[in-house]
Structure formats: structure tokens, C-alpha cells
Enzyme design. Structure first.
Site, short mmCIF file in Angstrom:
data_model
loop_
_atom_site.label_atom_id
_atom_site.label_comp_id
_atom_site.label_asym_id
_atom_site.label_seq_id
_atom_site.Cartn_x
_atom_site.Cartn_y
_atom_site.Cartn_z
N ASP A 272 -11.69 -6.43 -3.32
CA ASP A 272 -12.78 -6.41 -4.32
C ASP A 272 -12.22 -6.09 -5.70
OD1 ASP A 272 -11.71 -3.83 -3.69
OD2 ASP A 272 -13.73 -2.53 -3.60
N ASP B 63 -18.44 -1.06 -1.35
CA ASP B 63 -19.39 0.24 -0.66
C ASP B 63 -20.56 0.27 -1.14
OD1 ASP B 63 -16.64 0.31 0.31
OD2 ASP B 63 -16.33 2.39 -0.45
MG MG Z 1 -15.58 6.52 -0.01
#
Ligand code: MG
Ligand code: ADP
Length: 398
Positions: A37, A188
Site C-alpha cells: 500500500d 485498512d
Molecule cells: Mg491498526
């Protein structure tokens, strides 16, 4: 009592009245694409059924108060003081015991800034926020993105900020990077905001283009097990920083903005240009990016049954080239495969945390038992093993 009801009840205890609404966001598991990422590369995470809930109500006095079932007591600040609190990672006036509050308060701070940028005005009032969660904290399942996503979704509605899901993911990352001080990428938050049932999210971390890819787990009678080793190694933060530095060094040597721009066929040239350690770090990122693309193609053309080998090769690359696995994670993967898993790999940042195993539904109990037995034989503490179904992203629940 569900975590959603618990959030409403916690709010009631805090304020003496019912919340205006309840919002939630899930944790995530990364199917494949590790440490890619922050190299502008590709990742393929999915949201899990474990969620964090935020019950929220307005207050008229311009103060913001947060409480959590994971915290000892509420934290309250004047809304006007948020800008004084952030961004100063590690140096805010929050006491150590209240450090967790940097997540929701940081989201409030970043959301107000983003909505002011977008609309020129910040329609932000004081609020009370009560948070409950069934996402395991610190297990690599991103309880941090879940608390950020739940808070951001709630405040976006409560303040009529009108930001879209990607903008809310950016708000969460900014809170985590600048208010909490954790140098994480955006995977995330994107997974938690944009996840869809029975799908993984194919995310290009350079453009933030995000496409759901159907997994068809139930139809194929497959299941994904999470094997939480419950071990976090002390050097995880330093190790993460060190890997980021190696990737930047490798990109600079190759003369590209990010390792995303290095192809597998460039690796032979790369090997002659850099030291062995840097080269192995680069090779992990470059091949891992390709494995994400290969996994997406495999899922589309043949379904989840075909991706097992890609998961295994990914684990080997993290173990040998990127060197972020642990003995516990290696045993989890090896024991799963020996007991018939189609594929397995460590997932998350490494140095502890969890592995995943792709298994036939019928074989799930045998794989769990085999992993538990292998941990005992190695003298490790018992792992926490549970199935995860790819679930929906952030939403308003009530
Ligand atoms: Mg985390
Ligand atoms: P992970 O995201 O893998 O669970 P992190 O270290 O990134 O681990 O985030 C965990 C931290 O996030 C906790 O230490 C705590 O400060 C905060 N946090 C997460 N969920 C909650 C919650 N429900 N209530 C309070 N704090 C939380």
C-alpha cells in the site's frame, strides 16, 4: 446483547438520553498484497463481520466527549481545542491512559478540516460519542480503521459534512497518521469504508480506484479461517519503519517514484544495482504486486478455489525476502497446509498478529485442530482461530 445495543446503552449511561443514531464500521483481513500500500501498489482486503459501533448525539455547548467499552472513563475536550490538540503525535495534552481517544477525536479534527476544505464552512457542533466493539484490538484485524470508520461515518451524517466514502477513508488515515502518529497506509480505512458482502476490494493505492471482486466463498463451499497468534513483537513499529525505508531506497535506486513502477522483468537489473537486503525487500514488493493482479484474475476466471498457491507464495516471500513473519505465523501456515488448507499466509503488517487459511468448509475443524496441536507442540500459547465471512463496510445501523 449485541455490540450495537451495547453502544446505545453506553450512550444512555453517559448522557441520560437516547442517541440520535448508531453507526458502525468493520475490521478487515487482507487476502493478499502486503506492504504494497505505501509503495503505491495493489491490495485485496475484505471487511469482516466484527464491527465497531458509535452511538452519537448532539450537544449544544460546543464540547466533544468520547467513551468506549474498552476505556476506563470518558474523555472530553472543547471543540475549539481540537486544533490545539492535533496534529502533535505523541505530544498532545491527552494523558497516556486516554491515548485511545486520539482515534475518535482525531477523526473529528480531520473531518472538520476536510469538510471545511470541501464546503468552505464547518457545520460542526458538539457531540457525545459512545463506542463499543467486537473487533479484537491489536490482532492485525484493524480495530483502528473500524473505530475511525464508525466515528467518521457518524460525524459525517451528524454534521452534514457530505463527504463520500473515499473522503471518509482519507479522514481516518489522517487521524491515524497525524493525530495518533502511526505511519500507516490507506488500505485498512478503504476496506472498512467500502467493503461489500462476499467480496474483496481490489484497491489501487496510487489512484484509490476501488473495485469489488466477488469471492463466491459459500457457493464454492470454502471458508477463510483467521489464526490469531496473539503475539505482538516489540520491534513491530521499528520493523515497519525499517521496511518502509528500504522500499524508498529501492525506488530511489531504480529512479522511480514508487516500487509500483518496477515490473517483475526489471528485477534482474535491480539485483545488480543494490545490496542484497534492499534487493530482497524490493523483490517482495514487486512480486507481491503481481500476485495481487494474478489473484484478481484468478478469482474472476476460476473463483476462490484457484488462489491457494498465490497465498502460499506470498507467505514465502514475506518470510524469506521481506522477513516480517514469525515462528508462530510460519507454524500456523505450515500446519494449515499439512492439514489440507488450499492456501495460507500471514496477513497484516507482520512481526506477530494473524495468519489466514483458505479451507474447504468441511475441513475447517480439522485444520483448526491441527494448528492448535502444532502450536502446543512448539510450546506456543494457544492461538485464537475463527472463520470470517467477507462483510459489508461502514453503515448507519439505527
Ligand atoms: Mg491498526
Ligand atoms: P489493530 O488496528 O490491528 O487492531 P492498532 O494498534 O492499529 O491495532 O489499533 C489498536 C488501538 O486502537 C488500540 O490500542 C486503541 O488505542 C484503539 N482502539 C481500537 N478500537 C478501540 C475501541 N473500540 N475503543 C477504544 N480504543 C480503540
Amino acid at each position: 446483547m449485541t455490540a450495537q445495543d451495547a453502544a446505545a446503552r453506553l450512550f444512555q449511561e453517559l448522557t441520560g438520553h437516547a442517541p440520535d443514531g448508531v453507526w458502525s464500521a468493520p475490521g478487515r483481513v487482507n487476502l493478499i498484497g502486503e506492504h504494497t500500500d505505501y509503495n503505491d501498489g495493489f491490495v485485496l482486503p475484505f471487511a469482516i463481520p466484527h464491527r465497531t459501533y458509535a452511538a452519537v448525539g448532539m450537544r449544544a455547548d460546543g464540547r466533544i466527549r468520547v467513551t468506549s467499552d474498552h476505556a476506563e472513563h470518558p474523555v472530553e475536550v472543547a471543540f475549539a481545542d481540537l486544533t490545539a490538540l492535533f496534529p502533535k503525535p505523541g505530544d498532545t495534552s491527552l494523558r497516556v491512559a486516554d491515548a485511545w481517544a486520539a482515534y475518535p477525536l482525531g477523526v473529528a479534527w480531520a473531518l472538520r478540516a476536510a469538510s471545511t476544505d470541501a464546503h468552505g464552512v464547518a457545520d460542526a457542533h458538539g457531540v457525545d460519542i459512545a463506542i463499543t466493539s467486537d473487533v479484537p484490538v491489536g490482532a492485525g484485524l484493524s480495530s483502528s480503521a473500524a473505530i475511525e470508520g464508525a466515528t467518521a461515518s457518524a460525524l459525517n451524517d451528524a454534521w452534514n459534512a457530505d463527504l463520500d466514502r473515499k473522503a471518509l477513508a482519507r479522514v481516518g488515515r489522517r487521524a491515524e497518521n497525524e493525530a495518533v502518529g502511526a505511519p500507516t497506509g490507506i488500505m485498512d480505512q478503504m476496506a472498512s469504508m467500502l467493503g461489500e458482502t462476499d467480496s474483496a476490494l481490489f484497491l489501487d493505492c496510487r489512484t484509490l480506484d476501488a473495485v469489488p471482486v466477488a469471492l463466491g466463498m459459500a457457493d464454492a463451499a470454502l471458508e477463510i479461517l483467521v489464526i490469531d497468534t496473539r503475539v505482538t513483537h516489540a520491534h513491530s513499529t521499528g520493523g515497519y519503519r525499517d521496511r518502509r525505508d528500504a522500499c524508498e531506497r529501492g525506488a530511489a535506486i531504480m529512479g522511480v517514484p514508487a516500487l509500483r513502477d518496477v515490473a517483475v522483468h526489471d528485477l534482474e537489473r535491480a539485483e545488480g544495482l543494490m545490496d542484497d537486503v534492499t534487493f530482497r525487500r524490493v523483490r517482495h514488493i514487486v512480486t507481491e504486486n503481481q500476485r495481487v493482479l494474478d489473484t484478481v484474475r484468478m478469482l474472476r476466471e476460476h473463483g476462490a478455489r484457484g488462489i491457494g498457491d498465490l497465498l502460499v507464495v506470498s507467505h514465502v516471500s514475506m518470510r524469506d525476502d521481506f522477513e516480517i513473519s514469525t515462528s508462530e505465523l510460519d507454524v500456523a501456515v505450515e500446519a494449515s497446509l499439512a492439514a489440507g488448507a488450499l492456501g495460507a499466509r500471514m496477513t497484516g503488517g507482520g512481526f506477530g498478529g494473524a495468519a489466514i487459511a483458505l479451507v474447504e468448509q468441511d475441513a475447517a475443524p480439522a485444520v483448526s485442530q491441527a494448528v492448535t496441536a502444532a502450536f502446543a507442540a512448539s510450546g506456543f500459547a494457544a492461538p485464537h482461530i475463527f472463520p470470517v465471512t467477507p462483510a459489508a463496510g461502514a453503515r448507519r445501523d439505527a
